[in-house]
Motif scaffolding. Sequence first.
Motif, PDB file in Angstrom:
ATOM      1  N   MET A 236       0.815  -1.218   0.000  1.00 34.94           N
ATOM      2  CA  MET A 236       0.000   0.000   0.000  1.00 34.94           C
ATOM      3  C   MET A 236       0.851   1.271   0.000  1.00 34.94           C
ATOM      4  O   MET A 236       0.352   2.353  -0.276  1.00 34.94           O
ATOM      5  N   HIS A 237       2.150   1.117   0.314  1.00 36.74           N
ATOM      6  CA  HIS A 237       3.055   2.275   0.317  1.00 36.74           C
ATOM      7  C   HIS A 237       4.382   1.877  -0.333  1.00 36.74           C
ATOM      8  O   HIS A 237       5.442   1.879   0.322  1.00 36.74           O
ATOM      9  N   PRO A 238       4.366   1.564  -1.625  1.00 35.71           N
ATOM     10  CA  PRO A 238       5.595   1.103  -2.295  1.00 35.71           C
ATOM     11  C   PRO A 238       6.691   2.160  -2.329  1.00 35.71           C
ATOM     12  O   PRO A 238       7.859   1.837  -2.554  1.00 35.71           O
ATOM     13  N   GLU A 239       6.327   3.409  -2.095  1.00 37.38           N
ATOM     14  CA  GLU A 239       7.342   4.465  -2.108  1.00 37.38           C
ATOM     15  C   GLU A 239       8.322   4.317  -0.946  1.00 37.38           C
ATOM     16  O   GLU A 239       9.400   4.922  -0.937  1.00 37.38           O
ATOM     17  N   LEU A 240       7.962   3.506   0.048  1.00 41.32           N
ATOM     18  CA  LEU A 240       8.856   3.285   1.186  1.00 41.32           C
ATOM     19  C   LEU A 240      10.029   2.378   0.833  1.00 41.32           C
ATOM     20  O   LEU A 240      11.042   2.352   1.530  1.00 41.32           O
ATOM     21  N   VAL A 241       9.902   1.621  -0.264  1.00 41.83           N
ATOM     22  CA  VAL A 241      10.958   0.700  -0.682  1.00 41.83           C
ATOM     23  C   VAL A 241      11.818   1.361  -1.752  1.00 41.83           C
ATOM     24  O   VAL A 241      11.290   1.931  -2.710  1.00 41.83           O
ATOM     25  N   ALA A 242      13.131   1.274  -1.599  1.00 42.55           N
ATOM     26  CA  ALA A 242      14.027   1.797  -2.629  1.00 42.55           C
ATOM     27  C   ALA A 242      14.062   0.807  -3.784  1.00 42.55           C
ATOM     28  O   ALA A 242      13.485   1.037  -4.834  1.00 42.55           O
ATOM     29  N   LEU A 243      14.730  -0.287  -3.594  1.00 43.63           N
ATOM     30  CA  LEU A 243      14.740  -1.372  -4.573  1.00 43.63           C
ATOM     31  C   LEU A 243      15.462  -2.548  -3.934  1.00 43.63           C
ATOM     32  O   LEU A 243      16.307  -2.371  -3.054  1.00 43.63           O
ATOM     33  N   PRO A 244      15.130  -3.766  -4.350  1.00 40.45           N
ATOM     34  CA  PRO A 244      15.819  -4.933  -3.779  1.00 40.45           C
ATOM     35  C   PRO A 244      17.270  -4.963  -4.241  1.00 40.45           C
ATOM     36  O   PRO A 244      17.585  -4.631  -5.380  1.00 40.45           O
ATOM     37  N   THR A 258      28.450  -9.825   9.175  1.00 46.45           N
ATOM     38  CA  THR A 258      28.195  -8.412   8.876  1.00 46.45           C
ATOM     39  C   THR A 258      26.897  -8.245   8.102  1.00 46.45           C
ATOM     40  O   THR A 258      26.070  -7.384   8.418  1.00 46.45           O
ATOM     41  N   LEU A 259      26.704  -9.066   7.069  1.00 46.87           N
ATOM     42  CA  LEU A 259      25.495  -8.949   6.252  1.00 46.87           C
ATOM     43  C   LEU A 259      24.244  -9.301   7.041  1.00 46.87           C
ATOM     44  O   LEU A 259      23.183  -8.706   6.837  1.00 46.87           O
ATOM     45  N   THR A 265      18.291  -7.392   5.433  1.00 45.07           N
ATOM     46  CA  THR A 265      18.718  -8.628   4.784  1.00 45.07           C
ATOM     47  C   THR A 265      17.695  -9.711   5.110  1.00 45.07           C
ATOM     48  O   THR A 265      17.476 -10.025   6.277  1.00 45.07           O
ATOM     49  N   TYR A 266      17.062 -10.271   4.080  1.00 42.23           N
ATOM     50  CA  TYR A 266      15.979 -11.223   4.345  1.00 42.23           C
ATOM     51  C   TYR A 266      16.256 -12.641   3.844  1.00 42.23           C
ATOM     52  O   TYR A 266      15.581 -13.589   4.253  1.00 42.23           O
ATOM     53  N   THR A 267      17.254 -12.808   2.976  1.00 46.08           N
ATOM     54  CA  THR A 267      17.578 -14.137   2.456  1.00 46.08           C
ATOM     55  C   THR A 267      19.079 -14.262   2.260  1.00 46.08           C
ATOM     56  O   THR A 267      19.748 -13.292   1.906  1.00 46.08           O
ATOM     57  N   GLU A 268      19.600 -15.458   2.483  1.00 47.19           N
ATOM     58  CA  GLU A 268      21.002 -15.739   2.210  1.00 47.19           C
ATOM     59  C   GLU A 268      21.122 -17.063   1.471  1.00 47.19           C
ATOM     60  O   GLU A 268      20.250 -17.937   1.584  1.00 47.19           O
ATOM     61  N   MET A 269      22.189 -17.205   0.690  1.00 45.81           N
ATOM     62  CA  MET A 269      22.475 -18.473   0.036  1.00 45.81           C
ATOM     63  C   MET A 269      23.973 -18.583  -0.200  1.00 45.81           C
ATOM     64  O   MET A 269      24.687 -17.582  -0.285  1.00 45.81           O
ATOM     65  N   ARG A 270      24.393 -19.834  -0.317  1.00 42.25           N
ATOM     66  CA  ARG A 270      25.820 -20.116  -0.452  1.00 42.25           C
ATOM     67  C   ARG A 270      26.015 -21.185  -1.508  1.00 42.25           C
ATOM     68  O   ARG A 270      25.250 -22.159  -1.560  1.00 42.25           O
ATOM     69  N   TYR A 276      29.015 -16.347  -1.680  1.00 34.94           N
ATOM     70  CA  TYR A 276      27.963 -16.061  -0.707  1.00 34.94           C
ATOM     71  C   TYR A 276      27.093 -14.937  -1.262  1.00 34.94           C
ATOM     72  O   TYR A 276      27.598 -13.937  -1.769  1.00 34.94           O
ATOM     73  N   PHE A 277      25.786 -15.137  -1.198  1.00 27.98           N
ATOM     74  CA  PHE A 277      24.830 -14.155  -1.696  1.00 27.98           C
ATOM     75  C   PHE A 277      23.875 -13.761  -0.572  1.00 27.98           C
ATOM     76  O   PHE A 277      23.459 -14.602   0.229  1.00 27.98           O
ATOM     77  N   ALA A 278      23.538 -12.496  -0.532  1.00 22.55           N
ATOM     78  CA  ALA A 278      22.529 -12.011   0.405  1.00 22.55           C
ATOM     79  C   ALA A 278      21.575 -11.096  -0.342  1.00 22.55           C
ATOM     80  O   ALA A 278      21.990 -10.346  -1.231  1.00 22.55           O
ATOM     81  N   MET A 279      20.303 -11.190   0.002  1.00 19.85           N
ATOM     82  CA  MET A 279      19.292 -10.328  -0.609  1.00 19.85           C
ATOM     83  C   MET A 279      18.751  -9.370   0.443  1.00 19.85           C
ATOM     84  O   MET A 279      18.445  -9.779   1.564  1.00 19.85           O
ATOM     85  N   LEU A 280      18.651  -8.109   0.053  1.00 22.45           N
ATOM     86  CA  LEU A 280      18.229  -7.061   0.966  1.00 22.45           C
ATOM     87  C   LEU A 280      17.043  -6.300   0.371  1.00 22.45           C
ATOM     88  O   LEU A 280      16.954  -6.136  -0.842  1.00 22.45           O
ATOM     89  N   MET A 281      16.180  -5.808   1.256  1.00 24.33           N
ATOM     90  CA  MET A 281      15.063  -4.953   0.850  1.00 24.33           C
ATOM     91  C   MET A 281      15.129  -3.663   1.665  1.00 24.33           C
ATOM     92  O   MET A 281      14.369  -3.457   2.618  1.00 24.33           O
TER      93      MET A 281
END
Length: 353
Positions: A236-244, A258-259, A265-270, A276-281
Motif C-alpha cells: 500500500m506504500h511502495p514508495e517506502l521501498v528503494a529497490l531490492p 556483517t550482512l 537482509t531477508y535471504t542468504e544463500m551459499r 555467498y549471496f545475500a538479498m536485501l530490501m
Amino acid sequence: MEETRKVVEALMKVGPRFSDISRATGIPVSTVRYILLKRLPKLGLSVRASINYGALGLQRYLVEFKSSYPPHYISRILDLLGESMYLDYYTYSMNGDKFFAIFAVPPKYESSFLEFLQILEILGLIESISVRKLTYVQYLPFMVEFFDFSRGVWLQDWINHLRSRDVKELIEYPDPNPRIDKIDLIILAELQKCAIPVKYSLLAKKFNLSRQTVSKHFKDAWKLIKLFAIMWFPVMHPELVALPLMVKTSYKSSIRKTLLSIPFTYTEMRSEKGEYFAMLMPPSIGLYMTLKFLTESIELEELLFQNMEYSGKFPVPYMLYEESSWINPFEKGVQNLVEIIQKQKKKNVCGDG
C-alpha cells in the motif's frame, strides 16, 4: 505496539497457529487473530514458510545468464518454467544486465537439466551461462527490535545498535528417499504463498480433500519447514521501498555476520564454489546508509540492483510429483518452448507485414 512485536517473535518460534501463539505470549486468541489478519498486512508484513528443499529430495542450482532478448520476453518464459520445470525463483539485475534463476531439481535429473540449459542456449534464448550448486537457500528471522510496529517502517538508527543474527547455516542435503507425498507438497506450497490463516477446512475445500486428511498430512509437512519468515514489502506504500539488492561476495564467516547484522537482509544463500549471496530490501530512506555500510564493511564482488517487474517466486512444484516420485519434464519442456518461439516468430513476421 508491544503486543504486535511479541506476536511476531512467537510466530517465528511456534508457527502461525493463533492458539499456539496465544499460549506462548499470554495474549488472547482474538487479539492474536486481529494482529495476524489485519495489523500485519497494513504494516506491509507477510508470513511465508521457508522450506528445507533437501528434505524434499531436491538440489538447488543457481543459474546466471544473459540474453539478447528483452527482459520482459525472457521473464514470460521463466514464468512458464516456474509452473512446469522446477524453477524456484528468478530475478533480473538492472545494472548487471543479466538474470539469476534458482532451480530446485531432483539430483537424478541433473544431466537432463544441464542439457535443457544447453538447448536454451542453442535456441538463442540465453547466453553466457554459469551454473553452480547451492548448499542452501534460507530466509532469515525478522529483526523485530529494528522495526517500528506503530508506523510500519524500519528504525533508522540500526548502525549504532549493530547486532548480528545468530542463524545456523542449514545445509540442504538432497534426501534420495524423501518421506513425502503429494498432499504434503500441496500443503507446503500453500504455506509458501501465504501462511496465514492456517485453516484445514479451506485447504480441504480447495483441493477436494477431507479435513481429517489435511490434518494428518499437516503434521508431516510441518516437519519440513525451517522457519515461518516475516517479509516486509509495503504494497500500500511502495514508495517506502528503494529497490531490492543482491550482494555477491566470497564466503567468510565474518562477512556473513556483517550482512546478517543489516535488518533489511531477508535471504542468504551459499554456493559450492565458495560464493555467498545475500538479498536485501532496504527502505528508501535507508538506502544511502545501507550502501555506505556495505562498501565500508565488506569486500563486494558484485552489488546488483534487482528489477521487481522481472522477478518471480514459485512454490514447491507438487504438480511434478506423480506416483510417489518426482518426474523428468525437461524433454517435453524443450518441445513446448520450441513451439512458443515459433509462434512468437510468426507474430513478429505478421506484425512486420
